[in-house]
Design a protein around this motif. Sequence first.
Motif, short mmCIF file in Angstrom:
data_model
loop_
_atom_site.label_atom_id
_atom_site.label_comp_id
_atom_site.label_asym_id
_atom_site.label_seq_id
_atom_site.Cartn_x
_atom_site.Cartn_y
_atom_site.Cartn_z
N ASN A 62 -4.63 10.90 -6.08
CA ASN A 62 -4.64 11.01 -4.61
C ASN A 62 -5.45 9.94 -3.88
OD1 ASN A 62 -2.94 13.25 -4.61
ND2 ASN A 62 -4.66 14.63 -4.98
N THR A 78 0.85 -1.19 0.00
CA THR A 78 0.00 0.00 0.00
C THR A 78 0.89 1.24 0.00
OG1 THR A 78 -1.69 -1.17 1.25
CG2 THR A 78 -1.83 1.24 1.26
N ILE A 79 0.50 2.24 -0.79
CA ILE A 79 1.21 3.53 -0.78
C ILE A 79 0.28 4.58 -0.17
CG2 ILE A 79 2.49 5.24 -2.10
CD1 ILE A 79 2.94 3.30 -4.25
N ALA A 80 0.74 5.19 0.90
CA ALA A 80 -0.03 6.24 1.57
C ALA A 80 0.70 7.57 1.40
CB ALA A 80 -0.19 5.91 3.04
N HIS A 81 -0.01 8.66 1.64
CA HIS A 81 0.56 10.00 1.39
C HIS A 81 -0.27 11.03 2.13
CE1 HIS A 81 -2.80 9.97 -1.40
NE2 HIS A 81 -2.34 8.81 -1.84
N LYS A 92 -2.72 12.78 1.43
CA LYS A 92 -4.18 12.76 1.25
C LYS A 92 -4.84 11.50 1.83
CE LYS A 92 -4.32 16.68 -0.75
NZ LYS A 92 -3.88 16.92 -2.11
N THR A 93 -4.04 10.63 2.39
CA THR A 93 -4.58 9.39 2.98
C THR A 93 -5.39 9.70 4.23
OG1 THR A 93 -2.80 8.04 2.10
CG2 THR A 93 -3.89 7.21 4.09
N LYS A 94 -6.53 9.01 4.35
CA LYS A 94 -7.38 9.23 5.52
C LYS A 94 -7.05 8.22 6.61
CE LYS A 94 -11.02 11.51 3.03
NZ LYS A 94 -12.12 11.28 2.10
N LEU A 132 -4.43 2.77 9.37
CA LEU A 132 -3.90 2.03 8.22
C LEU A 132 -2.51 1.48 8.53
CD1 LEU A 132 -4.48 1.43 5.14
CD2 LEU A 132 -3.13 3.48 4.64
N THR A 180 -5.44 6.36 -1.90
CA THR A 180 -4.49 5.52 -1.16
C THR A 180 -4.58 4.14 -1.80
OG1 THR A 180 -4.84 6.77 0.86
CG2 THR A 180 -3.92 4.56 1.11
N VAL A 181 -3.47 3.68 -2.38
CA VAL A 181 -3.55 2.53 -3.28
C VAL A 181 -2.86 1.30 -2.72
CG1 VAL A 181 -3.04 1.70 -5.60
CG2 VAL A 181 -3.57 4.12 -5.25
N THR A 182 -3.56 0.17 -2.77
CA THR A 182 -2.97 -1.12 -2.40
C THR A 182 -2.99 -2.04 -3.61
OG1 THR A 182 -3.77 -0.87 -0.14
CG2 THR A 182 -3.14 -3.10 -0.81
N ILE A 183 -1.89 -2.77 -3.81
CA ILE A 183 -1.85 -3.78 -4.87
C ILE A 183 -1.82 -5.17 -4.23
CG2 ILE A 183 -0.71 -4.60 -6.96
CD1 ILE A 183 0.60 -1.99 -7.31
N GLY A 192 -8.33 10.59 -1.62
CA GLY A 192 -8.48 10.12 -0.24
C GLY A 192 -9.19 8.78 -0.11
#
Lengths: 280, 280
Positions: free
Chosen positions: B181, A185-188, A190-192, A197, B183-186, B157
């Motif tokens: 923006n 997972t990539i968070a940043h 703008k992640t809630k 998480l 939050t992405v998981t693969i 978000g």
Amino acid sequence: MATLINGKELADNMQSDFTLETAALKKQGITPGLVVLLVGEDKASQTYVKNKELAATKIGIHSEVARYSETISEEELLSEIEKYNQDAAFHGILVQLPLPKHINEEKVLLAIKPEKDVDGFHPMNLGKLFAGVPDRIPCTPYGIMKMFSAYDISLEGKNALVIGRSNIVGKPMAHLLLAENATVTIAHSKTKDLPALAKQADILVVAIGRGHFVTKEFVKEGAVVIDVGMNRDEQGKLIGDVKFDEVEPIASYITPVPRGVGPMTITMLMAQTIEAAKEQ
Amino acid sequence: MATLINGKELADNMQSDFTLETAALKKQGITPGLVVLLVGEDKASQTYVKNKELAATKIGIHSEVARYSETISEEELLSEIEKYNQDAAFHGILVQLPLPKHINEEKVLLAIKPEKDVDGFHPMNLGKLFAGVPDRIPCTPYGIMKMFSAYDISLEGKNALVIGRSNIVGKPMAHLLLAENATVTIAHSKTKDLPALAKQADILVVAIGRGHFVTKEFVKEGAVVIDVGMNRDEQGKLIGDVKFDEVEPIASYITPVPRGVGPMTITMLMAQTIEAAKEQ
């Protein structure tokens, strides 16, 4: 109590091996060469460049720093890069970032011959990493992968969270973890609900550039915590993105700052310079 | 009851616009051209190629299919690509995958001029996508992004989960979602407890290639579900990776199979061919 991942020690060991390797290459008539292009007088950049030069010299890599005024034009800088592309004495070319605002960073990175791009920032090298056939790899995440393997930290099937999505740390880190079969997972920014998480992650790589941002509320018992941060606190002391004292008792493995990720980044730069020399 | 994302309708509308655009380009003396290189007699490939040809013809793109025997050598195929790289009549070159085992796919993709790589598979194009400066983009995830925007589905978000990590769908999808923006998981075959992970996702993109794999146990109430699957069931019927009947009542938006993602993939191929013609 977490096991400390001693980046400094690992880096020193690897650099000792490189010293022998470079000596052997010289006997075959090959002296690995690295040129660092430094534009302007940025103090942090000067320090980074000096550290790279010191490491190269210690290992026996021929290194030069090409210094340019803040006012150099983009065209002039591009023609300097082209000069080093053609110069067989240099197997690695590194342009120290950031560049002054009037110079297009993307154009500059694109101008470096991909084989000589020992920083691993050229789109062609990022694309090969993306496609699962990596060639040159951005040095910080590459160094972190070496830490995982040196400490026998298995990644397959683990939940890995990368906080930060830069082209030079977060994104390449995600691809490298994915290639080792982690669920990534990539968070940043703008992640809630980032703490919740993060608390699910077995592997936590923090590259957000905010001192002591990650507190114990972010960390699952037994997680592996990698701190890429290099921040200065109010007293000017170097601190990481992770509140070490709080997190260390919870983690299974943790990197300190300093003496963690930093020394590995420079080490992988040297590794890729030697690699390039062997290939060319 | 979910809103159905009608990929077929959206694709038809876009293709109508392209017909006008192509007619206007022809008045300026530019006829967009696409060549598809097809090696061997694979039945599924033949169907895909035929559909691409039909779409191109309808829009007014000049299209040719270059057919080669299963036994063509890698060298011959590379020289054919080079011929089309030089041929100004073709703005887009597509090599239909998969290729026979004796041909190195990676080498073939690398041989296509990045500007003419309308499939978006060249490492340089993947690298630009990685670096956040996309040029040509793999058509399936590109088409999915158009669906999100056509249906005003906001991504910022949101927790997005991509199931599948191929170079042509899963990985580029992750970068495109990240750029918006999310939050992405693969996730992939080595991911542990996938249903629980999927159930946290606001946006679920399924590209795993297993018919009816995603059941209602995978889907959070109100999730957006995008089904990239194209599988045949025992009766030979085309089915997706998602068990539509079960998931549709839970989701807020869902794509059907057929008439969902598929038509958008071809449409984005046409879009990028026209784009390439305008640039060249």
